[in-house]
Design an enzyme around this catalytic site. Structure first.
Site, PDB file in Angstrom:
ATOM      1  CB  CYS A 161      24.498  92.451  31.556  1.00 26.26           C
ATOM      2  SG  CYS A 161      25.264  93.179  33.026  1.00 26.26           S
TER       3      CYS A 161
ATOM      4  CG  HIS B  20      20.790  93.763  29.632  1.00 24.47           C
ATOM      5  ND1 HIS B  20      21.429  94.152  31.045  1.00 24.47           N
ATOM      6  CD2 HIS B  20      20.760  94.719  29.169  1.00 24.47           C
ATOM      7  CE1 HIS B  20      22.004  95.180  30.984  1.00 24.47           C
ATOM      8  NE2 HIS B  20      21.351  95.928  30.031  1.00 24.47           N
TER       9      HIS B  20
END
Lengths: 427, 94
Positions: A50, A104
Site C-alpha cells: 500500500c 496510506h
C-alpha cells in the site's frame, strides 16, 4: 477552463473485472465506465504494498526516490520535498479533496494524508474505518471474530454501515457542493475493499455460489521459484479463521475448501465495490458533471488469490503488481456526453446482464508512476519535467512519462473488442 | 517514444528464505531488493543485495533471478532464469 478530475483508487484490486476478461465476476458499473474509457491491459504498480505504491504514484517518483519501502517514513522529511499530484492541481486553481483511503494513513503521509500540502480541506475518513479489524465477523459458533472471510449483516455493524458506503455518500455530497459553487475540483475517492478483511454485505455471496468457485489455475509453489521471491502471506495468517487452521509456515498450503472461500469472498467484495462505484458515477451523471469531469479508475496493486501457493500482495508476481487502469475523458474517449444522455446509469450487479463493448484498449506496458504526468496533460496543465538522474532536491519532476500518447496510439489501433476478452489473458 | 515500453516494479526482503517479516520488512531490516522489468514478452527479476543505511542496491551481489516468458508461461510458473544466458537482460535492467 480545464476538466474536473474524479480519481478513484481501490485498495488491493487486481483486474478481476469483466472489462479485463474475467468471466466469473459481476462488475457491471466498472465495465460500463470501461466502455466509455481507454483501458490499459498492462498497467503495473511500482511496489506491491500500500504505502510505497501510493506515495510513488501520488508523487510521480519511484520507491528508490521516495525511499519508502515500508510504512514508516514521510517522503518530505525522509527523502525530498516532492510535490504531489493533488498539490499540483491545487496550485493550478483546483479544489482538491480526499475521501477514504488515498494516501496510506499514518507515518507515510504525516498522519494527515499530506494535508494541507495536497488537499484544500481536511481529508474525509469514514467514521467506521476504526472498526475494520475489530471482531465483527459472526462465526459458525455465533460469536464475533476478526476473520479474513467476513460476510456481514450491515445492520449489525457498528453505526449500521461500512466504510466504503460512507465514503460514497460523502463523495456524492461533495460533488453536489462543488457543482453548486461551480468549483473546478480534483476529487480523490479511495475505497477499502477488497483489501482484507474481506468484509462485505453478506447478500453479495449469492452472486458466487461456492460450487462455482475453483482453485487458482496454479495453486502450488513453483519448483524453480527462488525462496527469496516467495511471499509467506503472514498478514492473513493472523486472522482468527486462518489461525485455527494451524497452517504450516511458510508454504502452507491452506485447505482447498478454505482457498475457495477466500476466492469467493474476494469476488463478492469486488461486486460490493462495483456497487459503490456505480452509485458514485450515477450521481456524477445526475448532478450533471459527467460531461465536464474526467474519471480515472485504478488500484494501488493487485492480490494473489492462491497462484504460486501465495496469498495477498508482497511480491513481484504479475498477480500482485498488475492493476486495472482506465481513463474516461469526455469528448476524447467518449462522445456520449455531448448527446446529453445518461452515461453512467446505475447497473445492479444482481440483475444486470453484461453487454460490454469496449471503446478503446491499449496493451502498452505502463506504470502507475506515470499517473501524475498523464493527468496533468489531460487537464491541460504544464506536464512536470522529467526528473534528472538524482532528484532528491527537485520538488517538481516525474519519473513516469505521460501515457496520453498511447490513448490513440497509431501503431496499435485501439482495440474494439466485443467480448472484452483481454489479450493478456489470451496470451 | 520509439523505445519498447517497460514496466519496472520492486520488492524488498529481509532474508533469502521466508521469515515472519518477509512480507513487510522495516527499512532497517531490508537486505535484498527484487527489481523486476516487464515487457510484452517476459518478466525478468533480479534479487540483489541492498544496504538500507545508504539505500544502495548492489547488482554485483545477485542472490537469485527469475525469468518468465509471457507467451509460453503466462502464469509465471516456470522460472528459466538459471539455464539461460541473459547478459543482455542484465544490461537492460541496469
Amino acid at each position: 477552463d480545464g476538466m474536473n478530475v474524479l480519481f478513484i483508487v481501490v485498495d488491493d484490486l487486481r483486474p478481476v473485472l469483466g472489462c479485463y476478461g474475467d468471466k466469473l465476476v459481476k462488475s457491471p458499473n466498472i465495465d460500463q465506465l470501461a466502455s466509455q474509457s481507454v483501458v490499459f491491459s498492462n498497467a503495473y504498480a511500482q511496489q506491491a504494498v500500500c504505502a510505497p505504491s501510493r506515495v510513488s504514484f501520488l508523487t510521480g517518483r519511484r520507491p528508490d526516490t521516495t525511499r519508502l519501502y515500508d510504512f514508516y517514513s514521510y517522503w518530505r522529511v525522509h527523502a525530498g520535498n516532492y510535490s504531489t499530484m493533488p498539490q499540483y492541481f491545487k496550485e493550478n486553481g483546483y479544489v482538491t479533496v480526499s475521501v477514504g483511503k488515498v494516501f496510506h494513513a499514518g507515518v507515510s503521509s504525516n498522519y494527515s494524508d499530506d494535508y494541507p500540502y495536497s488537499w484544500s480541506i481536511p481529508p474525509f475518513h469514514p467514521s467506521t474505518e476504526k472498526y475494520e479489524n475489530d471482531k465483527t465477523c459472526r462465526g459458525k459458533d455465533g460469536k464475533l471474530h476478526a476473520n479474513l472471510v467476513c460476510p456481514v449483516n450491515v445492520t449489525e455493524m457498528p453505526s449500521g454501515t461500512l466504510p466504503d458506503i460512507q465514503s460514497t455518500e460523502e463523495a456524492i455530497r461533495l460533488l453536489r457542493s462543488m457543482k453548486t459553487k461551480k468549483q473546478k475540483f480534483f476529487l480523490a475517492v479511495g475505497y477499502h475493499k477488497p483489501h482484507i478483511p474481506l468484509r462485505y454485505p453478506q447478500e453479495f455471496l449469492k452472486l458466487y455460489p461456492l460450487e462455482n468457485i475453483t482453485l487458482a489455475p496454479d495453486p502450488w509453489v513453483p519448483e524453480r521459484l527462488p525462496s527469496v521471491a516467495y511471499n509467506p502471506w503472514t498478514d492473513i495468517r493472523q486472522r482468527d479463521d486462518v489461525k485455527v487452521l494451524n497452517v504450516s509456515f511458510p508454504y502452507g498450503p491452506l485447505p482447498e475448501d478454505f482457498q475457495r472461500q477466500i476466492r469467493q469472498s474476494y469476488y463478492a467484495a469486488v461486486s460490493y465495490l462495483d456497487m459503490q462505484v456505480g452509485r458514485l458515477l450515477n450521481a456524477l451523471d445526475d448532478i450533471g458533471l459527467s460531461n465536464s469531469t474526467m474519471v480515472v479508475f485504478t488500484a494501488d496493486h493487485g492480490w494473489s488469490l492462491g497462484e504460486h501457493g501465495e496469498w495477498a500482495k508482497y511480491s513481484n508476481f504479475d498477480v500482485a503488481t498488475r492493476v486495472p487502469l482506465m481513463f474516461y475523458v469526455p469528448g476524447m474517449t467518449s462522445s456520449s456526453a455531448s448527446q446529453g444522455k445518461k452515461i453512467f446509469p446505475y447497473l445492479d450487479p444482481f440483475s444486470h446482464v453484461s453487454d460490454l463493448v469496449l471503446q478503446g484498449r491499449s496493451k502498452k506496458m505502463v506504470e502507475l508512476v506515470s499517473l501524475f504526468s498523464t493527468l496533468a496533460e489531460l487537464a491541460g496543465l504544464q506536464v512536470p519535467p522529467e526528473c534528472p538522474e538524482t532528484s532528491f532536491s527537485v520538488a517538481l519532476c516525474t519519473e513516469g512519462a505521460s501515457i496520453v500518447r498511447y490513448f490513440n496510439s497509431s501503431e496499435e489501433k485501439l482495440e474494439k473488442e466485443k467480448d472484452g476478452f483481454d489479450d493478456a489473458y489470451r496470451g | 517514444y520509439n523505445e519498447e515500453p517497460v514496466a519496472f516494479s520492486q520488492y524488498p526482503r529481509p532474508a533469502d528464505t521466508p521469515q515472519w517479516n518477509s512480507d513487510k520488512p522495516k527499512l532497517k531490516d531490508i537486505r535484498v531488493m527484487g527489481y523486476s522489468m516487464r515487457t510484452h514478452d517476459y518478466r525478468y527479476t533480479l534479487w540483489v543485495g541492498f544496504n538500507p543505511s545508504n539505500f544502495s542496491a548492489d547488482f554485483k551481489d545477485v542472490h537469485a533471478g527469475e525469468l518468465y516468458m509471457v507467451e509460453s508461461d503466462p502464469h509465471q510458473d516456470y522460472n528459466i532464469y538459471n539455464n539461460t544466458l541473459h547478459g543482455g537482460l542484465f544490461k537492460k535492467i541496469l
